[in-house]
Each structure stands twice: as structure tokens, then as C-alpha cells.
Scaffold this active site. Structure first.
Site, mmCIF file in Angstrom:
data_model
loop_
_atom_site.group_PDB
_atom_site.id
_atom_site.type_symbol
_atom_site.label_atom_id
_atom_site.label_comp_id
_atom_site.label_asym_id
_atom_site.label_seq_id
_atom_site.Cartn_x
_atom_site.Cartn_y
_atom_site.Cartn_z
ATOM 1 N N PHE A 12 -13.071 21.792 13.532
ATOM 2 C CA PHE A 12 -13.659 20.614 12.900
ATOM 3 C C PHE A 12 -14.531 19.906 13.935
ATOM 4 C CE2 PHE A 12 -13.985 17.289 9.819
ATOM 5 C CZ PHE A 12 -13.614 17.884 8.636
ATOM 6 N N GLY A 31 0.836 -1.197 0.000
ATOM 7 C CA GLY A 31 0.000 0.000 0.000
ATOM 8 C C GLY A 31 0.872 1.248 0.000
ATOM 9 N N ALA A 32 0.535 2.181 -0.912
ATOM 10 C CA ALA A 32 1.341 3.405 -1.023
ATOM 11 C C ALA A 32 0.486 4.637 -0.821
ATOM 12 C CB ALA A 32 2.039 3.443 -2.374
ATOM 13 N N GLY A 33 -0.520 4.515 0.065
ATOM 14 C CA GLY A 33 -1.254 5.704 0.488
ATOM 15 C C GLY A 33 -0.473 6.367 1.617
ATOM 16 N N GLY A 34 -1.159 7.159 2.417
ATOM 17 C CA GLY A 34 -0.474 7.923 3.457
ATOM 18 C C GLY A 34 0.311 7.063 4.423
ATOM 19 N N SER A 77 -8.237 10.716 10.889
ATOM 20 C CA SER A 77 -7.814 9.624 10.003
ATOM 21 C C SER A 77 -6.457 9.942 9.388
ATOM 22 C CB SER A 77 -8.845 9.355 8.913
ATOM 23 O OG SER A 77 -9.198 10.554 8.283
ATOM 24 N N GLN A 93 -18.256 4.068 9.855
ATOM 25 C CA GLN A 93 -18.860 5.400 9.873
ATOM 26 C C GLN A 93 -19.621 5.639 8.573
ATOM 27 O OE1 GLN A 93 -16.206 9.048 9.787
ATOM 28 N NE2 GLN A 93 -16.981 9.151 11.864
ATOM 29 N N THR A 96 -22.775 17.242 0.141
ATOM 30 C CA THR A 96 -22.363 17.927 1.358
ATOM 31 C C THR A 96 -23.553 18.287 2.271
ATOM 32 O OG1 THR A 96 -21.559 20.069 2.150
ATOM 33 C CG2 THR A 96 -22.199 19.966 -0.112
ATOM 34 N N GLU A 97 -23.247 18.319 3.579
ATOM 35 C CA GLU A 97 -24.285 18.702 4.535
ATOM 36 C C GLU A 97 -24.774 20.121 4.296
ATOM 37 O OE1 GLU A 97 -21.872 17.197 7.526
ATOM 38 O OE2 GLU A 97 -23.335 15.744 8.228
ATOM 39 N N ASP A 147 -7.774 -5.371 0.826
ATOM 40 C CA ASP A 147 -6.827 -6.435 0.470
ATOM 41 C C ASP A 147 -6.001 -6.894 1.680
ATOM 42 O OD1 ASP A 147 -7.787 -6.152 -2.093
ATOM 43 O OD2 ASP A 147 -6.179 -4.820 -2.722
#
Lengths: 594, 80
Positions: free
Chosen positions: A119, A14-17, A403, A240, A254-255, A221
Site C-alpha cells: 500500500f 459512536g459504534a464504528g470501529g 486509519s 486529506q 479511482t486513480e 458530533d
């Protein structure tokens, strides 16, 4: 059959964050590091993250990591492990500043500091009032983060294997993890990556649901591979949801649309939120709105041929206001619902967004599982971080912007732990004789099976089952039925057939292999959700309502514990929540109220 | 387009970072791509190489592109 073996100190899947952050630690420590990714790294799903990353820098107003910790424990509905939460919140400033040094173009204040914005759920002074804690790069935080970390990895000589799919975890008889088998998509060649450390950073599995905001790549995966190797999955009942995704597509509305006056209606055109939240109506909180929508659909007042969505109506609003204040909404309606929202209401449904559970890990990033009476025994050589892992910091529900923090902190921590273990002398262990047998048998079965199940039909059956039976609001009868149904789908998923037998770029085969991962996650989710007979965080059941004895339906005496789903026999065990932080006092159990 | 090139392109369209781009490109590949001539197919390949956010801004009409060849394909993507 002889399979090529590539030997590395560490292999990261995996090469995400999280994967990129781990790789920086390993490569900069001088270790030979391979990163496998199904796509080019900057196309990982982290790119979709917009909100920012939480850190109590206090650049705009007073803030403290203990306040962030309190908010995270509360957000988790007290299911998060407090040692891991302290670790993450305390480390936040460090990883954000490091990212700044990697070249991340954070938004700035007038005096040049990292700009911070408020947030949901992030408060000052232990829940007193909102605080500005989120650090962002315009609306492209995830995108900028991937670019900064990819460049850093290129500089550190990380070796990328792009458009490769990891297939199975290699474990020896003593339970040590020795790498993965993987397939190069361009050739269809299966290769063994033999490593001293194996790190999973494969992201979430939101595609188990029919309606999901997750990109198609999120097929779980890492979870599938872990499950096939006998590693349990933790807290998989907690997902969630966002109340308004476009029905059938999942794209987020969007809300702000409800904020501007949008009204939710059922098949009778009734403004049903008036019954569920007489005061706030359509502006009630996410969970209240989602539950109301799910109830309307369950009770037969959904819309469309399958009565499986409700309508979000903005036709009464001034078109000029819609185009000005809600940019993109008109186009989203046309592109993904075939609806001109100025003239017709939009079909919407509660939509899966984030997976709180995953591969059980210690906050050091080491994977742990129950063994020989120790519920948190380390699986030697195996590490995980980001959405595929469960540290557990999000517990029963995740706070926005935590996250990206998770993947930075635990990506780094998994990398650091691997470096520590390797420098302490962990060597390459001998590969088992049957190292690639299971992988080759799976591929061979796919290539040779006749009269098997169709991949698209099986995926759709799984997604429908998950959406109908283990969605945002859960009904005990539906969950029971859901377990039976998902076990039926599993039978089909074990008998997939593909028509295309070619080696190079066989996307049909890749999608079938992804489906074999998805079903492991779907099954774990359904069985774990059916078993937990309380409401907590994102897991809300109709038979565990809000009462004086059990506020919000939460029953700590019985259910304040982590679910451990064993993929070997579909059995569930539980392990205690760690209520002991590393240096500060416990955030004591109390009712979660906002 | 050679089968191998098409399948590579297909993978690069059905596995993106953004769901919006996944859907838009997959839909067009399934119904529209075959009708393009060789030059247009090449233009589509160039678009598919773009970053997800940039491509989505084009498809959703929030940004324009100067290159007429690419703009014509964006228009087809918007209508598919």
C-alpha cells in the site's frame, strides 16, 4: 423539567470501529457499558474502508514495526507524536491477531497465514522499497471488521442504544467528564447518561466540505460536543483530499481511471497537467494533481455554471476497455454526474477524504488539554479514539491503512485506560444541578425560533466556504476571506430554525443539531489553516512554496508544532511535537521525499 | 405510510455507511417514493434494510437479485 438518568460505568459515543473496539475492553472487564449510535453499528462509516489494516506481521516478506514507524513519521511530515506512533506500530500485530480471533475473515496465503498486500507509503528498511503490510478482507475490510467486533460485543453484553444521538458532554466545575446528554430519535426524549468513563468514537467531520467522500453521517458530533464543553481541537487544518471525486456528489473516481489513460481538461479543453507535470502529466502524484486542479479552478478555468470543477476525459478510450478494466465507473458517471463517460467527460474536483486532527489525546486514549501550565493535562473521565481523536499519529498526513489501525489500537487503548481508571476507584461524581440546561435550551431554541436560518442553506454556505477557501490547495488571500465568511456562517448556524416540531423521528431537528456540530469543526479548520503560514503534509499554501531554504514549503524552525484551537474564544495556541519515542531513537527531521 | 414510519425510513436512508447509498436512497425518497403503491413501498423498505455494500452492488448493476418485487424497485432506483 425532569430528565431520566441512566447510570453506566462507561458510555461510548459512536459504534464504528473505534467505539466497538473500546466497548469490547470495557464489557469483557465486567463493566456496565452503553454504546450510543445514530445508526445500526454495521452501518457506521468504517464500513466504507476497503484498503486494509497495516501491521508488520511479515507474513509475505521481512517487515518490522520500526520500519512501519518510520513510514508513519515520514507520512505525517514529522508532525506526528513519535511516542504515539511507536505505540501504534508496535501494537499493530496484537490488534490484528485479536481481530482474527474475533472471527475476522482476513484474506489468506496458501499456507493459511493472513495475506498482506502493498500500500502507498509503506516501505521496508526505512524507506527502501515497498513492503506488503496491509491485511484485508477482500474489498470489504471495514465491513468485516464491524461485523466481527459487533458480534464480540453482543457476546460480552454491551448495551447498544441504536438510533440515539448524543447531544452534549457533561462536565462539572472541576472539569471532570460525567457522561452525555442524548436523544432517542424514536421518541425525541432527552436522557442523561451518567457514567464514570465517557469515550468518544464519533468519527470524522468530512461533511464540512462541499465535496467529500464521507457518508452523510460524518458530522463531527464528538468534536462539536467537545468544543461546546471548552475542549480545544488539535491540528484541524490538516485534511486529506483525493484528487478525483465526482463534482457535486463526492463519490470517488479511482486513480485507475487516469492509469488507463484518462485526461484532465479545463474549460478550454486544455490538457492542463502538461503544464504542471510535463513528464508524468495526468499520472503525477495525488498532491500535484490536486493542486493543479485547484489552481485551474481558482484562475477561472473551471467548468460548469459556477466554474468549480474540471473534466476527466476518457471518451478517447475503447469502450470495451473501460467496461472491463474500470468496473463501476460507467455507472458512477450515470448515477452521480448524469454523464455517460463513454461519450462525455466526467466532472471532477479534489475531494475531502480524512480528518487528521481532532480531540487531543494521549496515546493511552485519555483526552488531554492545556491546563495550569501543563499542555497535556488529562481531562478526568474523558477518552477518545479513531478519526475524532488526535493522538497524534497521522500528523499532517495519513498513510493508507493506518486509519483502521488507529481505530483498533486507540479504541482498545481508550478502553483499557478507562478500565484501569475505573478499577482504581474512579466513582460516579455528582451531576451538576444545571446538567441538562444547555441541551434543553438548544432544543427549545430550535423548536421555538421564528425567522431563523434554514438548515440546508446554512450547511451549503458552510460547505461552499470550506471548499473554496480551505480546500486542497490554499491561497493566503482566500484563507483570510474564508475566516470572515465562516464566522458569518457561524452566526446563521447559531440561529437555525426548523419547521417540523414533532417529537418522534424528527429528522429536521436531528440535522439541525448535526449542523451545530459541523460549524464548530469548520470554524476550527478555517482559523487553524489561516494561522499556519507554512506548507506541511496535506496543508499546502501558495505563499509557502518549495524553495531551497524551505523544501516543500515546510518551515520547521517556526512551525514544527501542533495547533490547538480554543473554541471558547477562537484563539490559537501551539504545543510541541513529541519527538521522543518510547524505546527507540528519534526519527530525525528531514525533508519528506518519495 | 404513517408519518412516523416514513420519518424512521427517511433516517435509515439519509444516514448510511456508504456515501453512494446515502445519495441514491435520499434522491429516491425525495423524488420517486411517493409514486409507489403500498406493496412497492414495502419492497423499498426491505431494500433499505440491506447491508450497504450489497445494496450498492445492486444499484450499480454489479449484482442481481432474484426477488422480482425487489428487482423492480432496484430498477427504479437505478433510473432515479
Amino acid at each position: 423539567m425532569s430528565i431520566p438518568i441512566l447510570k453506566f460505568d462507561a458510555v461510548i459515543v459512536g459504534a464504528g470501529g473505534a467505539g466497538l473496539r473500546s466497548a469490547i475492553q470495557l464489557s469483557e472487564a465486567g463493566l456496565k457499558t452503553a454504546v450510543l449510535s445514530k445508526v445500526f453499528p454495521t452501518r457506521s462509516h468504517t464500513v466504507a474502508a476497503q484498503g486494509g489494516v497495516a501491521a508488520s506481521l511479515g507474513n509475505s516478506e521481512e517487515d518490522h514495526w520500526t520500519w512501519h514507524m518510520y513510514d508513519t513519521v515520514k507520512g505525517s511530515d514529522w508532525l506526528g507524536d513519535q511516542d504515539a506512533i511507536e505505540f501504534m506500530c508496535k501494537k499493530a500485530n496484537e490488534v490484528v491477531v485479536e481481530l482474527e480471533h474475533y472471527g475476522m475473515p482476513f484474506d489468506r496465503t496458501d499456507n493459511g497465514k493472513i495475506y498482506q498486500r502493498p500500500f502507498g507509503g509503506h516501505m521496508s528498511n526505512f524507506g527502501e522499497k515497498p513492503v506488503r503490510r496491509s491485511c484485508a478482507a477482500a474489498d470489504r475490510t471495514g465491513h468485516a471488521m464491524l461485523h466481527a467486533m459487533y458480534q464480540r460485543n453482543v457476546k460480552a453484553n454491551t448495551q447498544f442504544f441504536v438510533e440515539w444521538m448524543a447531544l452534549d458532554l457533561i462536565r462539572d466545575e472541576e472539569g471532570h467528564v460525567l457522561g452525555v446528554t442524548a436523544m432517542e430519535m424514536e421518541t425525541g426524549q432527552v436522557v442523561i447518561f451518567h457514567a464514570r468513563a465517557t469515550i468518544f468514537a464519533t468519527g470524522g467531520a468530512g461533511r464540512i466540505y462541499y465535496s467529500s467522500t464521507n457518508a452523510f453521517i460524518n458530522t463531527g458530533d464528538g468534536l462539536g460536543m467537545a468544543a461546546r464543553a471548552g475542549i480545544p481541537l488539535e491540528d484541524m487544518e490538516f485534511w486529506q483530499f483525493h484528487p478525483t471525486g465526482v463534482a457535486g456528489a463526492g463519490v470517488l473516481i479511482t486513480e485507475g481511471v487516469r492509469g488507463e489513460g484518462g485526461i484532465l481538461r479545463n474549460s478550454d479543453k486544455e490538457r492542463f497537467m502538461e503544464r504542471y507535470a510535463p513528464n508524468a502529466k495526468d499520472l503525477a502524484s495525488r498532491d500535484v494533481v490536486s493542486r493543479a486542479m485547484a489552481t485551474e479552478i481558482k484562475e477561472g478555468r473551471g467548468c460548469g455554471p459556477n466554474k468549480d470543477y474540471v473534466l476527466l476525459d476518457i471518451t478517447h478510450l475503447d469502450p470495451a476497455t473501460i467496461m472491463k478494466r474500470l468496473p463501476g465507473i460507467h455507472e458512477i458517471g450515470i448515477q452521480f454526474a448524469g454523464v455517460d463517460c463513454l461519450k462525455e467527460p466526467l466532472p471532477v474536483v479534489p475531494t475531502c477524504h480524512y480528518q487528521m486532527g481532532g480531540i487531543p489525546t494521549h496515546f493511552s486514549g485519555r483526552v488531554v488539554m492545556p491546563q495550569n501550565g501543563d499542555v497535556n493535562a488529562v481531562v478526568p473521565g474523558f477518552y477518545a479514539g479513531g478519526e475524532c481523536a488526535c493522538a497524534s499519529v497521522h500528523g499532517a498526513n495519513r498513510l493508507g491503512t493506518n486509519s483502521l489501525l488507529d481505530l483498533l489500537v486507540f479504541g482498545k487503548s481508550a478502553g483499557d485506560s478507562a478500565v484501569e481508571d475505573l478499577k482504581s476507584g474512579r466513582a460516579h461524581r455528582d451531576l451538576p444541578k444545571d446538567v441538562s440546561d444547555k441541551t434543553l435550551a438548544r432544543i427549545s431554541a430550535l423548536d421555538n425560533r421564528k425567522g431563523g436560518a434554514n438548515v440546508n442553506e446554512t450547511r451549503l454556505a458552510m460547505q461552499r466556504t470550506m471548499q473554496d477557501h480551505a480546500g486542497v490547495f490554499r491561497f493566503s488571500d482566500m484563507l483570510k476571506e474564508g475566516v470572515e465568511k465562516i464566522l458569518e456562517v457561524e452566526k446563521a448556524a447559531r440561529q437555525l430554525e426548523i419547521k417540523d416540531k414533532s417529537m418522534a423521528w424528527n429528522t429536521a431537528r436531528t440535522e439541525a443539531l448535526e449542523m451545530e456540530n459541523l460549524i464548530e469543526v469548520a470554524k476550527a479548520t478555517m482559523i487553524s489553516a489561516e494561522a499556519r503560514k507554512e506548507s506541511r503534509g496535506a496543508h499546502v499554501r501558495d505563499d509557502a512554496p518549495d524553495t531551497a531554504e524551505f523544501p516543500n514549503g515546510r518551515n520547521d524552525a517556526v512551525w514544527h508544532k501542533h495547533t490547538m484551537f480554543s473554541p471558547v474564544d477562537n484563539a490559537i495556541t501551539y504545543k510541541p511535537v513529541n519527538m521522543q519515542p518510547l524505546t527507540v531513537d528519534t526519527v530525525a527531521l528531514k525533508t519528506r521525499l518519495y | 405510510m404513517e408519518r412516523k414510519d416514513y420519518e424512521r425510513l427517511r433516517w435509515r436512508c439519509i444516514r448510511r455507511g456508504l456515501l453512494e447509498v446515502d445519495i441514491a436512497l435520499t434522491r429516491f425518497l425525495d423524488d420517486g417514493f411517493d409514486k409507489l403503491n403500498e406493496d412497492q413501498q414495502q419492497a423499498f423498505v426491505e431494500l433499505a434494510d440491506m447491508e450497504d455494500h450489497d445494496l450498492w452492488h445492486l444499484i450499480s448493476g454489479q449484482a442481481d437479485i432474484d426477488d422480482d418485487r425487489l428487482a423492480a424497485i432496484v430498477e427504479l432506483l437505478r433510473k432515479s
